[in-house]
Design a protein around this motif. Structure first.
Motif, PDB file in Angstrom:
ATOM      1  N   GLU A  48       0.940  -1.373   0.017  1.00  0.00           N
ATOM      2  CA  GLU A  48      -0.035  -0.143  -0.174  1.00  0.00           C
ATOM      3  C   GLU A  48       0.848   1.152   0.036  1.00  0.00           C
ATOM      4  O   GLU A  48       2.130   1.258   0.611  1.00  0.00           O
ATOM      5  CB  GLU A  48      -0.956   0.070   1.330  1.00  0.00           C
ATOM      6  CG  GLU A  48      -1.813  -1.254   1.301  1.00  0.00           C
ATOM      7  CD  GLU A  48      -3.032  -1.388   0.651  1.00  0.00           C
ATOM      8  OE1 GLU A  48      -3.353  -0.361  -0.004  1.00  0.00           O
ATOM      9  OE2 GLU A  48      -3.506  -2.232   0.422  1.00  0.00           O
ATOM     10  N   GLY A  49       0.313   2.256  -0.452  1.00  0.00           N
ATOM     11  CA  GLY A  49       1.212   3.545  -0.544  1.00  0.00           C
ATOM     12  C   GLY A  49       0.303   4.611  -1.376  1.00  0.00           C
ATOM     13  O   GLY A  49      -0.934   4.535  -1.503  1.00  0.00           O
ATOM     14  N   TRP A  50       0.846   5.497  -1.622  1.00  0.00           N
ATOM     15  CA  TRP A  50       0.429   6.610  -2.451  1.00  0.00           C
ATOM     16  C   TRP A  50       1.236   7.452  -3.536  1.00  0.00           C
ATOM     17  O   TRP A  50       2.521   6.966  -3.407  1.00  0.00           O
ATOM     18  CB  TRP A  50      -0.410   7.786  -1.710  1.00  0.00           C
ATOM     19  CG  TRP A  50       0.497   8.695  -0.753  1.00  0.00           C
ATOM     20  CD1 TRP A  50       0.988   9.688  -1.254  1.00  0.00           C
ATOM     21  CD2 TRP A  50       0.941   8.187   0.231  1.00  0.00           C
ATOM     22  NE1 TRP A  50       1.743  10.196  -0.059  1.00  0.00           N
ATOM     23  CE2 TRP A  50       1.499   9.351   0.873  1.00  0.00           C
ATOM     24  CE3 TRP A  50       0.701   7.047   1.262  1.00  0.00           C
ATOM     25  CZ2 TRP A  50       1.995   9.455   2.157  1.00  0.00           C
ATOM     26  CZ3 TRP A  50       1.198   6.924   2.491  1.00  0.00           C
ATOM     27  CH2 TRP A  50       2.020   8.389   2.784  1.00  0.00           C
ATOM     28  N   GLU A  51       0.769   7.957  -4.380  1.00  0.00           N
ATOM     29  CA  GLU A  51       1.785   8.533  -5.626  1.00  0.00           C
ATOM     30  C   GLU A  51       1.105  10.035  -5.938  1.00  0.00           C
ATOM     31  O   GLU A  51       0.045  10.372  -5.782  1.00  0.00           O
ATOM     32  CB  GLU A  51       1.906   8.000  -6.769  1.00  0.00           C
ATOM     33  CG  GLU A  51       2.824   8.553  -8.028  1.00  0.00           C
ATOM     34  CD  GLU A  51       3.099   7.478  -9.134  1.00  0.00           C
ATOM     35  OE1 GLU A  51       3.871   7.559  -9.716  1.00  0.00           O
ATOM     36  OE2 GLU A  51       2.316   6.686  -9.227  1.00  0.00           O
ATOM     37  N   ILE A  52       2.124  10.877  -5.944  1.00  0.00           N
ATOM     38  CA  ILE A  52       1.578  12.353  -6.262  1.00  0.00           C
ATOM     39  C   ILE A  52       2.423  12.714  -7.735  1.00  0.00           C
ATOM     40  O   ILE A  52       3.633  12.585  -7.836  1.00  0.00           O
ATOM     41  CB  ILE A  52       2.334  13.187  -5.255  1.00  0.00           C
ATOM     42  CG1 ILE A  52       1.592  13.177  -3.981  1.00  0.00           C
ATOM     43  CG2 ILE A  52       2.164  14.815  -5.625  1.00  0.00           C
ATOM     44  CD1 ILE A  52       2.096  13.950  -2.755  1.00  0.00           C
ATOM     45  N   ILE A  53       1.480  13.071  -8.534  1.00  0.00           N
ATOM     46  CA  ILE A  53       1.664  13.161  -9.987  1.00  0.00           C
ATOM     47  C   ILE A  53       1.438  14.898 -10.112  1.00  0.00           C
ATOM     48  O   ILE A  53       0.134  15.122 -10.429  1.00  0.00           O
ATOM     49  CB  ILE A  53       1.155  12.400 -11.169  1.00  0.00           C
ATOM     50  CG1 ILE A  53       1.719  10.975 -10.885  1.00  0.00           C
ATOM     51  CG2 ILE A  53       1.688  12.810 -12.463  1.00  0.00           C
ATOM     52  CD1 ILE A  53       0.719   9.896 -11.844  1.00  0.00           C
ATOM     53  N   ASN A  54       2.312  15.584 -10.494  1.00  0.00           N
ATOM     54  CA  ASN A  54       2.128  17.094 -10.778  1.00  0.00           C
ATOM     55  C   ASN A  54       1.014  17.606  -9.644  1.00  0.00           C
ATOM     56  O   ASN A  54       0.017  18.265  -9.853  1.00  0.00           O
ATOM     57  CB  ASN A  54       1.629  17.369 -12.061  1.00  0.00           C
ATOM     58  CG  ASN A  54       2.499  17.542 -13.153  1.00  0.00           C
ATOM     59  OD1 ASN A  54       3.686  17.271 -12.799  1.00  0.00           O
ATOM     60  ND2 ASN A  54       2.204  17.664 -14.442  1.00  0.00           N
ATOM     61  N   ASN A  55       1.192  17.325  -8.375  1.00  0.00           N
ATOM     62  CA  ASN A  55       0.667  17.784  -7.087  1.00  0.00           C
ATOM     63  C   ASN A  55      -0.798  17.020  -7.099  1.00  0.00           C
ATOM     64  O   ASN A  55      -1.537  17.454  -6.343  1.00  0.00           O
ATOM     65  CB  ASN A  55       0.557  19.429  -7.073  1.00  0.00           C
ATOM     66  CG  ASN A  55       1.670  19.993  -7.129  1.00  0.00           C
ATOM     67  OD1 ASN A  55       2.529  19.720  -6.286  1.00  0.00           O
ATOM     68  ND2 ASN A  55       1.966  21.047  -7.918  1.00  0.00           N
ATOM     69  N   VAL A  56      -1.024  16.190  -7.720  1.00  0.00           N
ATOM     70  CA  VAL A  56      -2.233  15.283  -7.485  1.00  0.00           C
ATOM     71  C   VAL A  56      -2.048  13.918  -6.922  1.00  0.00           C
ATOM     72  O   VAL A  56      -1.246  13.348  -7.477  1.00  0.00           O
ATOM     73  CB  VAL A  56      -3.038  15.265  -9.115  1.00  0.00           C
ATOM     74  CG1 VAL A  56      -4.365  14.151  -8.790  1.00  0.00           C
ATOM     75  CG2 VAL A  56      -3.197  16.542  -9.791  1.00  0.00           C
ATOM     76  N   LYS A  57      -2.735  13.774  -5.980  1.00  0.00           N
ATOM     77  CA  LYS A  57      -2.433  12.478  -4.907  1.00  0.00           C
ATOM     78  C   LYS A  57      -3.270  11.339  -5.375  1.00  0.00           C
ATOM     79  O   LYS A  57      -4.659  11.497  -5.774  1.00  0.00           O
ATOM     80  CB  LYS A  57      -2.507  12.848  -3.554  1.00  0.00           C
ATOM     81  CG  LYS A  57      -2.090  11.463  -2.653  1.00  0.00           C
ATOM     82  CD  LYS A  57      -2.272  11.919  -1.135  1.00  0.00           C
ATOM     83  CE  LYS A  57      -1.986  10.918  -0.274  1.00  0.00           C
ATOM     84  NZ  LYS A  57      -2.146  11.440   1.068  1.00  0.00           N
ATOM     85  N   HIS A  58      -3.003  10.115  -5.767  1.00  0.00           N
ATOM     86  CA  HIS A  58      -3.866   9.080  -5.810  1.00  0.00           C
ATOM     87  C   HIS A  58      -3.134   7.776  -4.944  1.00  0.00           C
ATOM     88  O   HIS A  58      -2.139   7.700  -4.653  1.00  0.00           O
ATOM     89  CB  HIS A  58      -4.031   8.751  -7.141  1.00  0.00           C
ATOM     90  CG  HIS A  58      -2.832   8.069  -7.914  1.00  0.00           C
ATOM     91  ND1 HIS A  58      -1.922   8.710  -8.601  1.00  0.00           N
ATOM     92  CD2 HIS A  58      -2.333   6.642  -8.035  1.00  0.00           C
ATOM     93  CE1 HIS A  58      -1.107   7.721  -8.902  1.00  0.00           C
ATOM     94  NE2 HIS A  58      -1.272   6.852  -8.729  1.00  0.00           N
ATOM     95  N   GLU A  59      -4.254   6.806  -4.478  1.00  0.00           N
ATOM     96  CA  GLU A  59      -3.920   6.003  -3.629  1.00  0.00           C
ATOM     97  C   GLU A  59      -3.062   4.582  -4.667  1.00  0.00           C
ATOM     98  O   GLU A  59      -3.381   4.673  -5.796  1.00  0.00           O
ATOM     99  CB  GLU A  59      -5.130   5.157  -3.164  1.00  0.00           C
ATOM    100  CG  GLU A  59      -4.913   3.639  -2.298  1.00  0.00           C
ATOM    101  CD  GLU A  59      -6.096   3.303  -1.740  1.00  0.00           C
ATOM    102  OE1 GLU A  59      -6.315   2.206  -1.329  1.00  0.00           O
ATOM    103  OE2 GLU A  59      -7.310   3.692  -2.326  1.00  0.00           O
ATOM    104  N   MET A  60      -2.017   4.039  -4.010  1.00  0.00           N
ATOM    105  CA  MET A  60      -1.452   2.853  -4.741  1.00  0.00           C
ATOM    106  C   MET A  60      -1.930   1.618  -3.868  1.00  0.00           C
ATOM    107  O   MET A  60      -1.548   1.537  -2.569  1.00  0.00           O
ATOM    108  CB  MET A  60      -0.037   3.130  -5.049  1.00  0.00           C
ATOM    109  CG  MET A  60       0.354   4.282  -5.764  1.00  0.00           C
ATOM    110  SD  MET A  60       1.935   4.322  -6.312  1.00  0.00           S
ATOM    111  CE  MET A  60       1.906   3.209  -7.674  1.00  0.00           C
TER     112      MET A  60
END
Length: 304
Positions: A48-60
């Motif tokens: 589990e974790g999360w990612e931020i792409i161009n300041n937009v966060k989503h769950e992983m």
């Protein structure tokens, strides 16, 4: 001082006729903020974790598929006590830009309001995991038609992803669609709010020509100084260094995968003279082009 996240410029198998690498990554502490000029997708197997792409966060989480476009700043975080295990595939933009083909997937790297990720569940997740496993097995093998199979798997995974996210991306108000389309995928916005991506895309498609900042200024309706500024903001490089980098990457691939003379390679990738090519190549690679060709081919034979 302006902060630039890490700019990753290489990946395994990059200097080849088929620039693609796939493997399994295990991340206990995430991965620092970075950007790159190649394309990348990942598919989470465990953790589990999360990612931020161009300041937009989503769950992983298991089943998460993420597609990262060139120059997007992204950072991965692992949930404390967990370990993210994921397939990771990096590949050159040219694999999606097939000239003269009605099946080109270049549209996937145009600005879009669609999400950069998708959570697969159930049978859909199983299908994607089978495709990822097959793709990795094909990549690590050496059977006949290997590149054809890899290209087919690459396209199928991206097409499945794009179809699925189109089903689940909420409709946006019509009056806001143009703004959202730019914001969702563009790596950097200019001071006037316009996307720099068309400029970067144009350079990628035309670096073999005699490109100048004046040409770009006329084509995109921006001043020479502003064009230069947004290229530096996006890539961390000056316009000249950026173009040289693209040309050298192409040249490295030709040196390894063809028997073109060094002069022909220099002209093919856009350098006006062999002397300029040889000088810049040596400055960047630490050796002359012929020595690079010999070293890489020897290395390839050793690996086999």
């Amino acid at each position: 001082m302006t902060y630039f996240p890490d700019y990753l410029k290489t990946y395994p198998n990059m200097d080849s006729a088929f620039p693609l690498h796939i493997g399994i990554h295990r991340l206990e502490h995430g991965f620092r903020a970075h950007r790159h000029d190649f394309l990348e997708f990942s598919f989470v197997i465990e953790g589990e974790g999360w990612e931020i792409i161009n300041n937009v966060k989503h769950e992983m989480r298991p089943g998460t598929f993420t597609f990262v476009q060139p120059y997007q700043v992204h950072e991965l975080f692992t949930e404390p006590g967990s370990k993210l295990v994921l397939y990771n595939c990096m590949f050159g933009m040219e694999l999606l830009m097939e000239h003269g083909s009605g099946d080109s997937l270049a549209e996937l790297i145009e600005p879009s309001q669609l999400d950069a990720f998708m959570h697969y569940d159930g049978a859909a997740r199983e299908q994607v995991e089978i495709l990822m496993r097959d793709m990795l097995q094909e990549y690590e093998g050496n059977e006949q038609w290997r590149r054809t199979m890899l290209a087919a798997r690459l396209k199928e995974l991206l097409v499945r992803f794009d179809r699925e996210r189109r089903k689940y991306t909420p409709a946006r108000p019509e009056e806001d669609s143009a703004v959202v389309a730019v914001a969702a995928a563009a790596p950097v916005q200019s001071a006037r709010g316009s996307s720099v991506w068309p400029i970067i895309y144009y350079i990628h498609r035309n670096y073999q020509d005699n490109l100048t900042l004046s040409d770009l200024s006329q084509r995109f309706g921006m001043s020479v100084s502003r064009i230069s500024e947004v290229i530096k903001e996006t890539t961390g490089q000056t316009f000249v260094h950026f173009v040289h980098d693209l040309r050298l990457r192409h040249a490295s691939s030709l040196l390894v995968s063809t028997d073109y003379s060094v002069v022909d390679v220099a002209l093919e990738v856009g350098f006006g003279s062999y002397k300029t090519f040889a000088r810049i190549f040596r400055e960047r690679k630490g050796m002359v082009p012929l020595a690079y060709r010999k070293a890489k081919r020897t290395q390839t034979r050793t690996v086999k």
